[in-house]
Design a protein around this motif. Structure first.
Motif, short mmCIF file in Angstrom:
data_model
loop_
_atom_site.label_atom_id
_atom_site.label_comp_id
_atom_site.label_asym_id
_atom_site.label_seq_id
_atom_site.Cartn_x
_atom_site.Cartn_y
_atom_site.Cartn_z
N ALA A 19 0.81 -1.22 0.00
CA ALA A 19 0.00 0.00 0.00
C ALA A 19 0.84 1.26 0.00
N VAL A 20 2.16 1.15 0.18
CA VAL A 20 3.04 2.32 0.12
C VAL A 20 3.25 2.65 -1.35
N ARG A 21 2.66 3.74 -1.79
CA ARG A 21 2.61 4.05 -3.22
C ARG A 21 3.68 5.05 -3.67
N CYS A 22 4.34 5.71 -2.73
CA CYS A 22 5.33 6.71 -3.13
C CYS A 22 6.54 6.04 -3.77
N PRO A 23 7.36 6.79 -4.51
CA PRO A 23 8.58 6.20 -5.06
C PRO A 23 9.50 5.71 -3.95
N VAL A 24 10.03 4.50 -4.11
CA VAL A 24 10.95 3.91 -3.13
C VAL A 24 12.23 3.54 -3.86
N LEU A 25 13.34 4.08 -3.36
CA LEU A 25 14.66 3.76 -3.90
C LEU A 25 15.39 2.88 -2.88
N GLY A 26 15.87 1.73 -3.31
CA GLY A 26 16.67 0.87 -2.46
C GLY A 26 18.13 0.91 -2.90
#
Length: 266
Positions: free
Chosen positions: A202-209
């Motif tokens: 449900a975490v919709r923001c951009p995620v950078l790993g």
């Protein structure tokens, strides 16, 4: 530098960046890792470059760490997420922020994003992961080892650390031993509430790993790609868990790229 009362816990905060009143600037909140870490790991690595690029940069010491207050109990992941929420309220940071979390700090940042999706513009997870049952079990093993090797056999453990990693690392390890000996942190974190796959997705923001190529955290990339709608991974060859301090220029550049992409900067 300031000590801020964040809902009953006094947290050491440093904030740097553009002069107030000179227009809106994206806010980046830097959340550090566990035990031997503090806001210093950002202060001496990526924070100066982020501030020089025109960002409002917020760093703070987690409860029990650095110059923040060290209560005897209250160290679950939820306590740390609550601290972050209260701190941003006290600092009057109202717009969506970019959260950057190193190791355990990334788990805190992700938990905050899951709980407050409208207040997060983007997430950078440095050698980090969301809180899952597997994560809790892994942290339990790590903290039990810390208790056994540092808190219960401190003299021998510190002598080994000094011989193999130097006096500064030994000083940090001594602080970690004191933290687990004097607080319930070692029991609280493994008992923390974790997220379901649905909550993670449900975490919709951009995620950078960001991951070290020689770190076992790279094994998590396929699961993150499967669960997160907007996820991008960057693997830095030749590094392990300490990519933040070993490759700050590269790490800072990727953080800036994510922030600028969200702001529409080319």
């Amino acid at each position: 530098m300031a000590i801020v009362d964040a809902g009953g816990i006094r947290l050491h905060v440093q904030r740097t960046g553009p002069t107030p009143g000179h227009g809106p600037h994206p806010t980046v909140v830097l959340v550090h890792g566990l035990l031997t870490d503090s806001l210093a790991s950002y202060y001496f690595t990526v924070a100066p470059g982020l501030a020089a690029a025109g960002l409002d940069v917020v760093m703070y010491d987690l409860r029990g760490h650095g110059r923040s207050e060290r209560p005897p109990h209250g160290y679950t992941l939820d306590h740390n997420i609550d601290d972050l929420a209260a701190l941003l309220d006290r600092l009057d940071v109202t717009g969506p922020v970019h959260l950057v979390g190193n190791s355990y700090g990334g788990t805190i940042a992700f938990g905050y994003a899951a709980r407050h999706p409208d207040r997060v513009a983007g997430l950078t997870l440095i050698e980090s992961e969301p809180a899952t049952a597997a994560w809790a079990a892994k942290l339990g093993r790590i903290l039990r080892r810390v208790v056994t090797e540092l808190a219960h056999n401190e003299a021998d453990a510190l002598a080994w650390v000094t011989a193999h990693h130097g006096r500064n690392t030994a000083r940090l390890a001594k602080g970690a031993a004191r933290l687990v000996r004097e607080t319930t942190l070692g029991r609280d974190i493994p008992a923390s509430r974790v997220l379901t796959e649905a909550q993670i997705g449900a975490v919709r923001c951009p995620v950078l790993g960001l991951y070290g190529g020689d770190s076992d955290m790279v094994d998590l990339v396929p699961a993150h790609r499967r669960l997160l709608p907007d996820f991008r991974a960057v693997v830095l060859p030749g590094h392990e868990h300490s990519v933040l301090v070993e490759a700050p220029g590269t790490v800072g550049g990727h953080i800036l790229d994510l922030v600028h992409a969200g702001a529409g900067v080319r």
